[in-house]
Design an enzyme around this catalytic site. Sequence first.
Site, short mmCIF file in Angstrom:
data_model
loop_
_atom_site.label_atom_id
_atom_site.label_comp_id
_atom_site.label_asym_id
_atom_site.label_seq_id
_atom_site.Cartn_x
_atom_site.Cartn_y
_atom_site.Cartn_z
N LEU A 88 0.80 -1.23 0.00
CA LEU A 88 0.00 0.00 0.00
C LEU A 88 0.84 1.29 0.00
CD1 LEU A 88 -1.48 -2.14 2.35
CD2 LEU A 88 -3.35 -0.71 1.59
N ASN A 120 -11.13 0.04 -0.88
CA ASN A 120 -10.30 -1.16 -0.92
C ASN A 120 -10.51 -1.95 0.38
OD1 ASN A 120 -8.33 -3.12 -0.84
ND2 ASN A 120 -6.72 -1.84 -1.75
N CYS A 176 -7.24 -5.82 -0.16
CA CYS A 176 -5.80 -6.11 -0.32
C CYS A 176 -5.47 -7.36 0.49
CB CYS A 176 -4.94 -4.94 0.12
SG CYS A 176 -3.18 -5.31 -0.02
N LYS A 199 -14.67 -2.67 -3.43
CA LYS A 199 -13.86 -3.71 -4.11
C LYS A 199 -13.63 -4.90 -3.19
CE LYS A 199 -9.80 -4.45 -6.98
NZ LYS A 199 -8.70 -3.79 -7.69
N GLY A 234 -9.78 -8.88 -13.29
CA GLY A 234 -9.03 -10.09 -12.97
C GLY A 234 -8.61 -10.79 -14.25
N GLY A 235 -7.39 -10.53 -14.68
CA GLY A 235 -6.82 -11.26 -15.82
C GLY A 235 -7.31 -10.85 -17.19
N GLY A 256 -5.74 -4.44 -15.10
CA GLY A 256 -4.64 -4.24 -14.16
C GLY A 256 -3.33 -4.69 -14.77
N THR A 257 -3.02 -5.97 -14.59
CA THR A 257 -1.73 -6.50 -15.04
C THR A 257 -1.47 -6.23 -16.53
OG1 THR A 257 -1.94 -8.17 -13.33
CG2 THR A 257 -0.35 -8.63 -15.05
#
Length: 294
Positions: free
Chosen positions: A68, A118, A121, A156, A234-235, A256-257
């Site tokens: 964070l 959030n 996490c 989230k 997610g992905g 994201g990624t």
Amino acid sequence: MRVFGIEFRNPVLLASGVLGISGYLFKRIEKMGAGGIVTKSIGISPRKGYENPTIVELDYGILNAMGLPNPGVDHFLEEIKDLNLSIPLIVSIFGKDSEEFMKIAKKLENYCDALELNLSCPHAENYGMSLGQDKNIVYKITKDVKKTVEIPVIVKLTPNVDDIVKIAIAAERGGADGITAINTLKGMAVSIEMEKPILKNIYGGLSGRCIKPVALRCVYDICRNVKVPVIGVGGITSAEDALEFIMCGASLVEIGTAARDLNVFRRISEGIEKFLRKKNYTLEEITGKITKNI
Ligand code: RRO
């Protein structure tokens, strides 16, 4: 398209955590075609994050334990207050309890379009998932933030629970305007040469293509049980991935990624449009289509 009463030029947003702290990067992401931006999670005071190594690259995804890191809400406000973005800015926030969430939310209210809480996490003691695994805490924090601000509040969620639907329902009861599903999956990686865990924090959050089936299952289950709009994350790497989430009921998606390549926003939103033209559907017509077909 309108979701949470906010106008989006397309349904493909930047997910929290990836590039989202500097105003300069927000401007670049806007230029690269994103439909909206979710910032890195912001707390009440500056935080350095964990010691290195904080990232492990895997063949099938990424494991992170950033811890964070963020400049704190007051510095962050300086970064965003004169930005004049043409796309919605959603600020992700974290706190240790309702009071902290409310303080941060109030400070940000006039400088962004919505908040994403959030509560998910997977590797932060006293924050994130340690709050978001308890439906009563999720209900209370959502309700308290909702009564503090007038802008939309999105919650989230973590997949690291026995029943994500229960948590989603608690957020909706607390007054959430939307749900984002999912944050990363708790994992770890080991170096057999060093004979120890690779991440300094031992545990980290798994993201990337390998988590897509888990995220899709969560979105599908949540969408069948709540009425508020759901953001799928997610992905997601391709338009086809995004369409799977939309057909399961997601109103928006976050990248994201895969946002390490900024061309991803245009590639996915144009791919979605192409599919809709080919099938002669509107986005609304395919949203939740799988859920309705069963
Ligand atoms: O900063 C992080 O280590 C982090 C956060 Br706040 C989060 O929500 N999810 C994640 O995988 N990493």
